[in-house]
Write an enzyme that holds these catalytic residues in place. Structure first.
Site, PDB file in Angstrom:
ATOM      1  N   GLU A  56      -9.563  -4.833   2.390  1.00 20.47           N
ATOM      2  CA  GLU A  56      -9.010  -5.539   3.544  1.00 20.47           C
ATOM      3  C   GLU A  56      -9.747  -5.167   4.720  1.00 20.47           C
ATOM      4  O   GLU A  56     -10.117  -3.890   4.930  1.00 20.47           O
ATOM      5  CB  GLU A  56      -7.493  -5.309   3.657  1.00 20.47           C
ATOM      6  CG  GLU A  56      -6.687  -5.817   4.778  1.00 20.47           C
ATOM      7  CD  GLU A  56      -5.442  -6.013   4.646  1.00 20.47           C
ATOM      8  OE1 GLU A  56      -4.841  -6.738   3.943  1.00 20.47           O
ATOM      9  OE2 GLU A  56      -4.767  -4.927   5.083  1.00 20.47           O
ATOM     10  N   LYS A  58      -9.119  -4.892   8.748  1.00 20.58           N
ATOM     11  CA  LYS A  58      -8.071  -5.040   9.418  1.00 20.58           C
ATOM     12  C   LYS A  58      -8.239  -4.169  10.573  1.00 20.58           C
ATOM     13  O   LYS A  58      -8.625  -2.926  10.289  1.00 20.58           O
ATOM     14  CB  LYS A  58      -6.694  -4.453   8.656  1.00 20.58           C
ATOM     15  CG  LYS A  58      -5.496  -4.329   9.736  1.00 20.58           C
ATOM     16  CD  LYS A  58      -4.348  -4.083   8.927  1.00 20.58           C
ATOM     17  CE  LYS A  58      -4.276  -2.745   8.128  1.00 20.58           C
ATOM     18  NZ  LYS A  58      -2.883  -2.886   7.568  1.00 20.58           N
ATOM     19  N   LYS A 118      -4.623 -13.054   4.934  1.00 26.90           N
ATOM     20  CA  LYS A 118      -3.293 -12.147   5.351  1.00 26.90           C
ATOM     21  C   LYS A 118      -2.838 -12.557   6.742  1.00 26.90           C
ATOM     22  O   LYS A 118      -3.463 -12.423   7.718  1.00 26.90           O
ATOM     23  CB  LYS A 118      -4.014 -10.832   5.311  1.00 26.90           C
ATOM     24  CG  LYS A 118      -2.882  -9.638   5.507  1.00 26.90           C
ATOM     25  CD  LYS A 118      -2.378  -9.370   4.028  1.00 26.90           C
ATOM     26  CE  LYS A 118      -1.467  -8.203   4.055  1.00 26.90           C
ATOM     27  NZ  LYS A 118      -2.119  -7.111   4.242  1.00 26.90           N
ATOM     28  N   GLU A 167       4.609 -11.181  -1.570  1.00 24.41           N
ATOM     29  CA  GLU A 167       4.784 -10.019  -1.251  1.00 24.41           C
ATOM     30  C   GLU A 167       6.212  -9.501  -1.362  1.00 24.41           C
ATOM     31  O   GLU A 167       6.880 -10.295  -0.660  1.00 24.41           O
ATOM     32  CB  GLU A 167       3.948  -9.508   0.040  1.00 24.41           C
ATOM     33  CG  GLU A 167       4.383  -8.082   0.335  1.00 24.41           C
ATOM     34  CD  GLU A 167       3.796  -7.713   1.656  1.00 24.41           C
ATOM     35  OE1 GLU A 167       2.480  -7.810   1.875  1.00 24.41           O
ATOM     36  OE2 GLU A 167       4.518  -7.567   2.582  1.00 24.41           O
ATOM     37  N   ASN A 187       4.893  -4.115  -1.980  1.00 22.36           N
ATOM     38  CA  ASN A 187       4.319  -3.486  -0.866  1.00 22.36           C
ATOM     39  C   ASN A 187       5.215  -2.166  -0.728  1.00 22.36           C
ATOM     40  O   ASN A 187       6.453  -2.140  -0.519  1.00 22.36           O
ATOM     41  CB  ASN A 187       4.824  -4.461   0.418  1.00 22.36           C
ATOM     42  CG  ASN A 187       3.968  -3.804   1.732  1.00 22.36           C
ATOM     43  OD1 ASN A 187       3.643  -2.434   1.827  1.00 22.36           O
ATOM     44  ND2 ASN A 187       4.015  -4.477   2.866  1.00 22.36           N
ATOM     45  N   GLU A 217       0.397  -2.535  -3.201  1.00 20.81           N
ATOM     46  CA  GLU A 217      -0.023  -2.772  -1.737  1.00 20.81           C
ATOM     47  C   GLU A 217       0.546  -1.518  -1.078  1.00 20.81           C
ATOM     48  O   GLU A 217       1.468  -0.937  -0.909  1.00 20.81           O
ATOM     49  CB  GLU A 217       0.495  -4.058  -1.070  1.00 20.81           C
ATOM     50  CG  GLU A 217       0.177  -5.375  -1.958  1.00 20.81           C
ATOM     51  CD  GLU A 217       0.946  -6.612  -1.177  1.00 20.81           C
ATOM     52  OE1 GLU A 217       0.977  -6.331   0.133  1.00 20.81           O
ATOM     53  OE2 GLU A 217       1.298  -7.493  -1.865  1.00 20.81           O
ATOM     54  N   SER A 218      -0.509  -1.188  -0.150  1.00 21.75           N
ATOM     55  CA  SER A 218      -0.069   0.206   1.142  1.00 21.75           C
ATOM     56  C   SER A 218      -0.039   1.330   0.061  1.00 21.75           C
ATOM     57  O   SER A 218       0.771   1.468  -0.913  1.00 21.75           O
ATOM     58  CB  SER A 218       1.004  -0.259   1.698  1.00 21.75           C
ATOM     59  OG  SER A 218       0.834  -1.565   2.381  1.00 21.75           O
TER      60      SER A 218
END
Length: 266
Positions: A56, A58, A118, A167, A187, A217-218
């Site tokens: 990603e 960001k 996103k 998500e 997530n 994710e994350s």
């Protein structure tokens, strides 16, 4: 929804209404990128020659503030691609994450792997917009949308040829998975508290409907975690802040992927 998410969605409604006045759907459909055939993130994530990582770009986030304001989207995303990323995720929300649609267009111009837009998608217009700027996949956040909205937007995206990543953060939200959701992302960050619980992915993995590609994710910062998540059935791993907060995100990604090869037999 919690306060920050409510604030983001409220602003997004105003933002989208303004953009509709600036550029019509008919105009978006005339964009050169709208006519391209989107690439499949599902296929790319299952390519054994790649890492399974959706890397990603960001710049900032509501929870962390400025993450990295020194690097360019072209330099970072081409490095991600070069070192084996299966896909790219590009933030296009400007107010809260410091991203722009131009970021995605610039990433598209120099990369051939699938790109996820996103953003907080709440309107058909954003899906047409996503295709017009070169995205291959769109994100729907279960926390922001009711079941009927997910079903409608997922079907609309599917009809545009875009893949859909839904998500979720809880077992209850899995009820929003529909036939036109292609990938389900868990997530590990609770959007109501922004706290990260890495075990969330492993707990929900067996409950994700069959036939949906699983994405964690994350909170993924250790190459060894990839091995654990693969064992749980995940084929995709969306990682953003871990690389972006490094002084040299490209070098950090290269080292991470090299370490994966040691931790996981690829």
């Amino acid at each position: 929804m919690n306060n920050i998410l409510t604030e983001i969605v409220a602003h997004k409604k105003t933002e989208v209404a303004a953009r509709k006045q600036q550029r019509s759907i008919a105009a978006l459909e005339q964009a050169p990128a709208f006519k391209r055939t989107p690439r499949s993130l599902r296929q790319s994530l299952q390519d054994p020659a790649k890492t399974g990582i959706i890397a990603e770009f960001k710049r900032r986030s509501p929870s962390r503030g400025l993450i990295n304001g020194q690097v360019t989207v072209q330099d970072i995303t081409t490095a991600y691609t070069r070192y084996g990323a299966s896909g790219l995720s590009v933030l296009t929300d400007e107010k809260f994450f410091g991203g722009t649609m131009e970021d995605l267009q610039q990433a598209r111009a120099v990369n051939s792997i699938p790109i996820l837009r996103k953003d907080f998608m709440i309107d058909e217009y954003q899906l047409v917009e996503a295709k017009a700027i070169g995205a291959d996949v769109i994100l729907l956040i279960a926390e922001c949308l009711n079941a009927a909205e997910v079903k409608h937007l997922a079907a609309f995206a599917h009809n545009l040829g875009l893949e859909v990543l839904l998500e979720v953060h809880s077992e209850a939200q899995l009820e929003k998975v529909t036939e036109h959701v292609h990938l389900v992302g868990v997530n590990n960050r609770d959007l109501t508290t922004f706290k990260v619980d890495f075990n969330r992915s492993c707990e929900l993995a067996p409950k994700i409907p069959a036939g949906k590609l699983k994405v964690a994710e994350s909170g993924i910062s250790d190459p060894a975690a990839i091995a654990t998540l693969k064992q749980a059935g995940f084929e995709g791993f969306l990682i953003g802040e871990h690389f972006m907060r490094q002084e040299n995100p490209a070098q950090a990604f290269e080292k991470f992927t090299a370490a994966i090869k040691t931790a996981v037999k690829m």
